[in-house]
Design a protein around this motif. Structure first.
Motif, short mmCIF file in Angstrom:
data_model
loop_
_atom_site.label_atom_id
_atom_site.label_comp_id
_atom_site.label_asym_id
_atom_site.label_seq_id
_atom_site.Cartn_x
_atom_site.Cartn_y
_atom_site.Cartn_z
N ALA A 27 0.84 -1.19 0.00
CA ALA A 27 0.00 0.00 0.00
C ALA A 27 0.88 1.25 0.00
O ALA A 27 1.86 1.33 0.75
CB ALA A 27 -0.92 -0.01 1.22
N HIS A 28 0.56 2.21 -0.85
CA HIS A 28 1.37 3.41 -0.97
C HIS A 28 1.37 4.23 0.32
O HIS A 28 2.34 4.95 0.60
CB HIS A 28 0.85 4.28 -2.12
N ILE A 29 0.29 4.09 1.11
CA ILE A 29 0.19 4.89 2.32
C ILE A 29 1.21 4.43 3.37
O ILE A 29 1.59 5.20 4.26
CB ILE A 29 -1.25 4.81 2.88
N LEU A 30 1.68 3.20 3.26
CA LEU A 30 2.65 2.69 4.23
C LEU A 30 4.08 3.16 3.91
O LEU A 30 4.98 2.97 4.73
CB LEU A 30 2.60 1.15 4.24
N LYS A 31 4.31 3.72 2.73
CA LYS A 31 5.56 4.36 2.34
C LYS A 31 6.78 3.43 2.42
O LYS A 31 7.86 3.82 2.84
CB LYS A 31 5.82 5.61 3.19
N ASP A 32 6.53 2.19 2.05
CA ASP A 32 7.65 1.25 1.95
C ASP A 32 8.01 1.08 0.47
O ASP A 32 8.05 -0.02 -0.06
CB ASP A 32 7.27 -0.10 2.57
N ARG A 33 8.27 2.21 -0.19
CA ARG A 33 8.56 2.21 -1.63
C ARG A 33 9.87 2.97 -1.87
O ARG A 33 10.21 3.91 -1.15
CB ARG A 33 7.42 2.87 -2.42
N PHE A 34 10.56 2.57 -2.92
CA PHE A 34 11.87 3.13 -3.23
C PHE A 34 11.94 3.45 -4.73
O PHE A 34 11.33 2.74 -5.55
CB PHE A 34 12.98 2.14 -2.88
N VAL B 14 9.31 -5.07 -0.56
CA VAL B 14 9.20 -6.51 -0.64
C VAL B 14 9.57 -7.02 -2.03
O VAL B 14 10.10 -8.14 -2.17
CB VAL B 14 7.78 -6.95 -0.23
N GLU B 15 9.31 -6.23 -3.05
CA GLU B 15 9.67 -6.63 -4.42
C GLU B 15 11.18 -6.57 -4.63
O GLU B 15 11.73 -7.34 -5.43
CB GLU B 15 8.95 -5.74 -5.43
N ILE B 16 11.86 -5.68 -3.92
CA ILE B 16 13.33 -5.64 -4.01
C ILE B 16 13.91 -6.93 -3.43
O ILE B 16 14.82 -7.53 -4.01
CB ILE B 16 13.87 -4.41 -3.28
N HIS B 17 13.35 -7.39 -2.29
CA HIS B 17 13.82 -8.65 -1.72
C HIS B 17 13.55 -9.81 -2.68
O HIS B 17 14.38 -10.72 -2.83
CB HIS B 17 13.12 -8.91 -0.38
N ALA B 18 12.41 -9.78 -3.34
CA ALA B 18 12.09 -10.84 -4.31
C ALA B 18 13.05 -10.79 -5.51
O ALA B 18 13.47 -11.83 -6.02
CB ALA B 18 10.64 -10.71 -4.76
#
Length: 912
Positions: free
Chosen positions: A437-444, A468-472
């Protein structure tokens, strides 16, 4: 007694005969050759003995003091001084390139310090941040140009995202850990091989919730929870602060002891809570995960994540922790970790050699990250291989996997997957669970992929990617063994030097071509009326066009290496060095070119007409103006009285008078659009209509001749020098261009043809007719409405028949204007003239009239006082003449193109 004339035994007279003594004379006899040879040897021996030791010493001294003969000069010896002088521009370009390269090499080594968390901005490198930002942008551009790719293990990885719909359905934040427990059980039931959470489990949330999660993890046995680098500040006795770094692991079995000790009695007596406490104390969260795993993502200068922590360790080496994706792949492959940590996984972390899914060992490229503090852990990172944009891997909603009941229009509905669908999606897969979710701001920030994957899934092209997609992505990188390797700083420094030196030398090499093309473009622009200074604009534009392809070629090679070999070549510093070196060399060359150009134009303009000068400068370097057939008018002048003046005055006075005369004449010729070909003694050879064609070249030549006569009369009035000028004019076809020793490079821009010869002959015929301006009928027809003249016929040398000529008296309506052009001439001998010449002699007498007409400036086409009728006739004639000249120019250009192509073919054949 034997005669002294006895021949030598070998048939020749002796070279040094020795007179025999008396004893020998009495016993002389015939001797054979051997005896004679023996006697000669004895004589030589006696002579050697006569030389004293001192004489021998003197002889040796003379030989030793004898000077050696000078050696012939070695003309093949290489002279560095001559070479450097001849290549001074190249040497200057190399020096500039080296200086620029040194500046960018400092940036290269500073760029290598980007892994140092305590790095400070160096004052002597003011642009280091901007250059690093550009390099990172170019790094992302490589991914964009490469386009998205699907890893071989794409079907082995799945993502469960906590999206906005899941947050709405759960209605609470943070997400209850009991929901995570349900999710683990469903994924385990579906056959998920490894379950990885990208969430924080370091803090207590709720005993019941945490116990439920611990039980689910214990039942699954394949769940990994992340650890985070944390710091604790301690105050020492001397009020100094010390930061203690440690890895914040998930909740351990003893983390609830403090809470239980402080809990109320009612809480402790609650059987449910007491059972949960006992269960958690037995299980714990940290105890259920195979090992610690670092989930921190390093960020670069622009806050983007391009590196992943393969392992982290303290300086003493007591603790060595792998990355979250590293631990997940190790557990997934089963050959490094089987339930709990073992020596194989420890060795893989330490050595950096990691196996792929096909059991192929790959060396992971690691960079050592220097910590900001001595107590902080050291991270070994590797570049992240981005496979594509967001949702490259199969991503499922958290709430769908849980199959929760969601109210819809007042009725609860089940939203999610059945058990069969769960097995189809998650069986034998590595499942990552994290926030989407964009609101959680776990994006890079991530490379922006414009090309969509060949898949039915919707792709997010916002330019960001979830953590999480970076870890994947890293997990897929480890499984496939696809790593991005970075060139060493020594290689980058070498590229900086090589590319900078190449750019500097390439700029100098292009000098000749660019100068030639810019001159041609400037000449063409001048011919169509653009008189502004386009040279600088054209010059720099051409250089840019020639310099861009090599730089783009370098970028294309780097892009290919990145796509085919996964090699990251640092390009901003070599390209920046090359561009800077090129610009500085360009400024140097432009200054030299401007000085040289101004000098050339000034010197060349003193020898040829401005039009001819522009035509010569428009040619390529080392080339010349090729001869071509043109329609033009030639004008020849000659001075009467110059010879006598030269005999009576000093050479310096003659030169001064002649320069004054030529200066006046050339100014008038240029005013009327003509050009000066050459000065032949006191004569002037001028042309009209070349090299720039014009339709009124004939009329302008006649008007120019009248103005020259007026100026010559004024010259006599001003200086008192008796110079009288005769002029011959003729129009027609001729050859104009560079004529001379083409191979030797000694050329002259001139005209050749029968038209030129006839104009010269007409100038000489003025003596016979007692006239001052004579032109051919062709020329007079073009200026009939502008000037007064009389027709005559003259026998021209080289012509079988008499030629119709015209004697010009002056402007229209000024028939007596020619009266003051010359002194009174004696009548020609009628017996020596033909009938035509007698007729011409009737109006050839001139009287010495010093009354000057209007100044030369008034002798122009726009200021003549012509009647209204004559003006109408002139406009009509000019219109007809203009159309005719346009057709002639078009025909001339087409014909000249054919002639030029033929001449080029002939020249090519002659060379080959």
């Amino acid at each position: 007694m034997k005669s002294s004339d006895t021949p030598h035994p070998n048939g020749h007279a002796p070279e040094n005969p020795t007179p025999p003594n008396d004893a020998e004379d009495s016993s002389l006899a015939t001797v054979d050759g051997a005896a004679a040879q023996k006697r000669d040897d004895e004589i030589e021996a006696r002579e050697d003995k006569k030389l004293s030791a001192s004489e021998k010493a003197k002889s040796k001294a003379k030989k030793s003091t004898k000077k050696p003969k000078p050696r012939a000069p070695n003309y093949g010896r290489f002279d560095w001084g001559v070479f450097l002088k001849a290549r001074r521009l190249e040497m200057t370009a190399l020096i500039i390139a080296l200086l620029v390269s040194n500046f960018f090499v400092l940036h290269v080594w500073n760029f290598e310090l980007r892994f140092n968390k305590a790095r400070q901005a160096p004052k002597f490198l003011p642009l280091w941040q901007q250059l690093e930002a550009i390099e990172f942008a170019l790094y992302d551009a490589r991914f964009t140009n490469r386009g998205p790719r699907l890893p071989n293990c794409v079907d082995d990885i799945a993502i469960v995202g906590l999206d906005q719909a899941s947050l709405t359905a759960l209605k609470t934040w943070p997400t209850p850990r009991s929901s995570h427990a349900k999710l683990i059980r469903r994924l385990k039931k579906a056959g998920a091989k490894v379950i990885v959470f990208d969430m924080d489990f370091g803090d207590r949330q709720n005993l019941l919730e945490d116990t439920e999660l611990a039980k689910a993890m214990a039942e699954a046995g394949n769940v990994i929870l992340p650890s985070y680098d944390d710091a604790q500040t301690d105050i020492l006795d001397d009020n100094l602060k010390r930061d203690t770094h440690f890895f914040n692991s998930p909740l351990t079995a003893t983390d609830y002891d403090d809470w239980w000790f402080l809990a109320a009695k009612e809480t402790k007596n609650d059987p449910k809570i007491q059972a949960a406490y006992n269960s958690f104390k037995e299980l714990g969260l940290d105890e259920q995960t195979p090992d610690l795993a670092v989930a921190t993502l390093d960020q670069d200068l622009d806050k983007a994540s391009r590196r992943y922590s393969f392992r982290a360790e303290y300086h003493d080496g007591t603790v060595r922790v792998g990355g979250l994706a590293v631990l997940a792949v190790a557990l997934f492959e089963k050959n490094l970790i089987d339930g709990r940590r073992n020596e194989a996984y420890e060795l893989a972390l330490k050595s950096g050699v990691f196996p792929t899914l096909n059991d192929k060992m790959q060396v992971v490229p690691l960079q050592y990250t220097t910590p900001a503090h001595a107590d902080a852990p050291v991270f070994y990172t590797t570049p992240i291989y981005y496979w594509g944009p967001s949702q490259t891997f199969a991503t499922y909603s958290y709430v769908n996997v849980l199959s929760l009941k969601i109210p819809y229009d007042g009725k609860p509905i089940v939203r999610g997957y059945s058990d069969a669908e769960m097995k189809k999606r998650f069986k034998d897969k590595l499942v990552f669970i994290g926030s989407t979710a964009h609101i959680l701001k776990d994006r890079f920030p991530a490379p922006f992929f414009e090309t969509r994957l060949q898949d039915t899934r919707q792709i997010d092209n916002t330019g960001e990617i979830d953590g999480v997609e970076i870890h994947a992505s890293v997990a897929a990188m480890l499984m496939d063994g696809e790593y991005i390797r970075t060139v060493k700083p020594k290689t980058t420094s070498s590229l900086v030097y090589l590319l900078s030196l190449f750019a500097g030398l390439w700029t100098v090499i292009l000098r000749g071509w660019v100068n030639s093309l810019s001159r041609v473009a400037q000449a063409r622009a001048s011919k169509i009326g653009l008189r502004i200074g386009l040279h600088a604009i054209i010059w720099f534009t051409l250089y840019a066009l020639f310099l861009v392809p090599p730089l783009l070629g370098f970028w294309a090679v780097c892009q290919w290496l990145f796509e085919a070999q996964n090699l990251w070549v640092i390009v901003v510093y070599p390209l920046g060095s090359a561009i800077t070196a090129s610009v500085m060399v360009l400024i140097m060359l432009y200054g030299a070119e401007s000085v040289e150009r101004r000098k050339t134009i000034a010197q060349l303009g003193a020898y040829v007409a401005p039009e001819v000068r522009d035509e010569i400068l428009a040619q390529a370097e080392g080339d010349f103006v090729r001869p071509r057939r043109v329609e033009a008018t030639m004008l020849f002048t000659d001075l009467e009285g110059f010879t006598s003046y030269s005999e009576e005055h000093e050479p310096e006075d003659v030169v001064e008078a002649l320069n004054d005369y030529f200066d006046r004449m050339v100014r008038i010729i240029r005013t009327h659009g003509g050009g000066t070909d050459k000065f032949i003694g006191d004569a002037v050879m001028a042309f009209f209509g070349i090299p720039v064609p014009r339709y009124d070249h004939a009329s302008q030549a006649v008007l120019c001749a009248i103005a020259m006569q007026e100026e010559c009369a004024r010259f006599r009035e001003d200086t008192g020098i008796e110079f009288y000028m005769r002029i011959g004019i003729h129009s027609g076809e001729m050859i104009a261009g560079s004529i001379g020793a083409t191979k030797s490079g000694f050329l002259n821009y001139t005209t050749i043809g029968d038209t030129v010869n006839l104009a010269s002959r007409l100038e000489g015929k003025n003596k016979e007719f007692g006239s001052w301006i004579m032109c051919s009928a062709t020329t007079f027809e073009a200026a009939r409405e502008l000037v007064e003249g009389e027709s005559a016929r003259a026998q021209i040398k080289g012509k079988a028949q008499e030629v119709e000529v015209y004697i010009v008296h002056g402007l229209k309506g000024h028939r007596e204007q020619s009266a003051h052009w010359g002194r009174e001439l004696s009548a020609p001998d009628s017996a020596a003239l033909t009938d035509a010449q007698k007729e011409a002699a009737a109006f050839g007498d001139r009287r010495d009239n010093r009354a000057l007409s209007a100044p030369a400036e008034e002798v122009s086409e726009g200021k003549w006082k012509i009647s209204r009728k004559n003006r109408k006739i002139r406009r009509k004639t000019e219109k007809v003449e203009r159309k005719k000249q346009k057709r002639v120019v078009v025909a001339f250009l087409w014909k000249n193109k054919i002639i030029l192509s033929r001449s080029r073919r002939i020249e090519f054949r002659s060379r080959n």
